[in-house]
Design an enzyme around this catalytic site. Structure first.
Site, PDB file in Angstrom:
ATOM      1  N   ASN A   9      -4.065   6.310   2.577  1.00 33.52           N
ATOM      2  CA  ASN A   9      -3.723   5.029   1.946  1.00 33.52           C
ATOM      3  C   ASN A   9      -2.323   4.664   2.431  1.00 33.52           C
ATOM      4  OD1 ASN A   9      -3.004   2.930   0.271  1.00 33.52           O
ATOM      5  ND2 ASN A   9      -2.875   4.181  -1.590  1.00 33.52           N
ATOM      6  N   LYS A  11      -0.659   1.991   1.961  1.00 34.64           N
ATOM      7  CA  LYS A  11       0.098   1.112   1.068  1.00 34.64           C
ATOM      8  C   LYS A  11       0.707  -0.042   1.888  1.00 34.64           C
ATOM      9  CE  LYS A  11       0.635   4.979  -1.968  1.00 34.64           C
ATOM     10  NZ  LYS A  11       1.312   5.575  -3.106  1.00 34.64           N
ATOM     11  N   HIS A  94      -6.079   1.039  -7.816  1.00 36.63           N
ATOM     12  CA  HIS A  94      -4.969   1.968  -7.590  1.00 36.63           C
ATOM     13  C   HIS A  94      -3.919   1.759  -8.690  1.00 36.63           C
ATOM     14  CE1 HIS A  94      -1.502   3.920  -5.839  1.00 36.63           C
ATOM     15  NE2 HIS A  94      -2.348   4.577  -5.071  1.00 36.63           N
ATOM     16  N   GLU A  96      -0.859   1.568  -8.631  1.00 41.09           N
ATOM     17  CA  GLU A  96       0.184   0.589  -8.302  1.00 41.09           C
ATOM     18  C   GLU A  96      -0.313  -0.837  -8.575  1.00 41.09           C
ATOM     19  OE1 GLU A  96       0.935   2.155  -4.386  1.00 41.09           O
ATOM     20  OE2 GLU A  96       1.809   3.932  -5.335  1.00 41.09           O
ATOM     21  N   GLU A 166      -6.090  10.235  -9.469  1.00 39.34           N
ATOM     22  CA  GLU A 166      -4.687  10.256  -9.063  1.00 39.34           C
ATOM     23  C   GLU A 166      -3.780  10.215 -10.288  1.00 39.34           C
ATOM     24  OE1 GLU A 166      -4.217   8.698  -4.746  1.00 39.34           O
ATOM     25  OE2 GLU A 166      -4.116   7.009  -6.102  1.00 39.34           O
ATOM     26  N   GLY A 172       3.623   9.967  -5.028  1.00 38.81           N
ATOM     27  CA  GLY A 172       4.894   9.690  -4.354  1.00 38.81           C
ATOM     28  C   GLY A 172       6.079  10.434  -4.951  1.00 38.81           C
ATOM     29  N   SER A 212       0.690  13.211  -3.819  1.00 37.91           N
ATOM     30  CA  SER A 212       1.518  14.150  -3.059  1.00 37.91           C
ATOM     31  C   SER A 212       0.705  15.201  -2.293  1.00 37.91           C
ATOM     32  CB  SER A 212       2.537  14.827  -3.982  1.00 37.91           C
ATOM     33  OG  SER A 212       3.399  13.858  -4.564  1.00 37.91           O
TER      34      SER A 212
HETATM   35  P1  PGA Z   1       1.134   9.965  -2.227  1.00 37.16           P
HETATM   36  O1  PGA Z   1       0.235   8.714  -2.678  1.00 37.16           O
HETATM   37  O2  PGA Z   1       0.252  10.867  -1.404  1.00 37.16           O
HETATM   38  O3  PGA Z   1       2.266   9.371  -1.450  1.00 37.16           O
HETATM   39  O4  PGA Z   1       1.571  10.648  -3.489  1.00 37.16           O
HETATM   40  C1  PGA Z   1      -1.113   8.838  -3.043  1.00 37.16           C
HETATM   41  C2  PGA Z   1      -1.688   7.504  -3.408  1.00 37.16           C
HETATM   42  O5  PGA Z   1      -1.011   6.702  -4.056  1.00 37.16           O
HETATM   43  O6  PGA Z   1      -2.852   7.176  -3.052  1.00 37.16           O
END
Ligand code: PGA
Length: 248
Positions: A9, A11, A94, A96, A166, A172, A212
């Site tokens: 992903n 982003k 997601h 976010e 998640e 992140g 992560s």
């Molecule tokens: P990350 O993000 O691996 O940077 O923690 C995962 C995600 O948001 O899909």
């Protein structure tokens, strides 16, 4: 038999030039494996990734979509528009988008249905905040998300969906859920799907862990029986790291 699916992903990272650089390096490193690999990229990178990964079995997807087919919705992208680009998957829900763009389970559900109606497969993201985890409300929270996000989706369509668990506190942050925590939640999701659809259907649904994920922790995560893949954010921006994750 569920075939593992590792998805990147991106982003809101990489313009067209950076996308080209990634793909050229990734092409050098990539060789087809039994693991399915998917890149979920910004709309502006879809064509470039598609063109530069031709001849491999890497799949390409989007990170968002609007549920109406067309109309006066300035700035939105529809399912038929994605279909015309041969997009195979699209992320919905997601954290976010739920957080910054106020997407509710009702919207997530509408988007998933709109995608399925055109044969694009949704990657439905669920997961709890740190606050909910600390109050031990994660099971209830995630079960409710699954119920609402899959509401009115037929068993036949549900079988094709991907669920990404998640935990928001692990995205992140460098703070990964332990493989046990991730495995437990993915089992819980499968149980909920069994209740909704029965075992035959639920057994076909790919359940990923995200938060992560990196080359150092992917093996332990993939060793958990109920985890069928990973949704990788930060580490998918680096072709070497992403390839190491695919080759876990
Ligand atoms: P990350 O993000 O691996 O940077 O923690 C995962 C995600 O948001 O899909």
């Amino acid at each position: 038999m569920r075939i593992p699916l590792i998805a990147g992903n991106w982003k809101m990272y990489k313009d067209v030039k950076e996308t080209e650089e990634f793909c050229l390096k990734f092409r050098e490193l990539y060789h087809d494996t039994d693991i399915r690999a998917l890149l979920l990229v910004p709309f502006t990178s879809i064509e470039t990734v598609r063109r530069l990964t031709e001849g491999t079995n890497i799949m390409v997807g989007a990170q968002n979509v609007y549920f109406e087919r067309e109309g006066a919705y300035t700035g939105e992208i529809s399912v038929p528009m994605l279909k015309a680009l041969n997009v195979e998957y699209c992320i919905v829900g997601h954290s976010e988008r739920r957080g910054y763009f106020h997407e509710t389970d009702e919207i997530v559900n509408k988007k998933a249905k709109a995608l399925l109606s055109e044969g694009i497969l949704p990657v439905i993201c669920v997961g709890e905040s740190l606050e909910i985890r600390e109050a031990e409300g994660q099971n209830e929270h995630v079960k409710n998300q699954i119920r609402a996000d899959f509401s009115g989706i037929s068993a036949e369509d549900a079988a094709k969906c991907v669920v990404a668990y998640e935990p928001i506190w692990a995205i992140g942050t460098g703070r990964t859920a332990t493989p046990e925590q991730a495995g437990e939640m993915c089992s819980l999701i499968r149980e909920e799907l069994i209740e909704m659809y029965g075992e035959d259907t639920a057994d076909q649904i790919i359940i990923q862990y995200g938060g992560s994920v990196k080359p150092e922790n992917i093996t332990d995560i993939m060793n958990m029986p109920e985890i069928d893949g990973a949704l990788v954010g930060g580490a998918s921006l680096d072709p070497v790291k992403f390839m190491d994750i695919i080759n876990f």
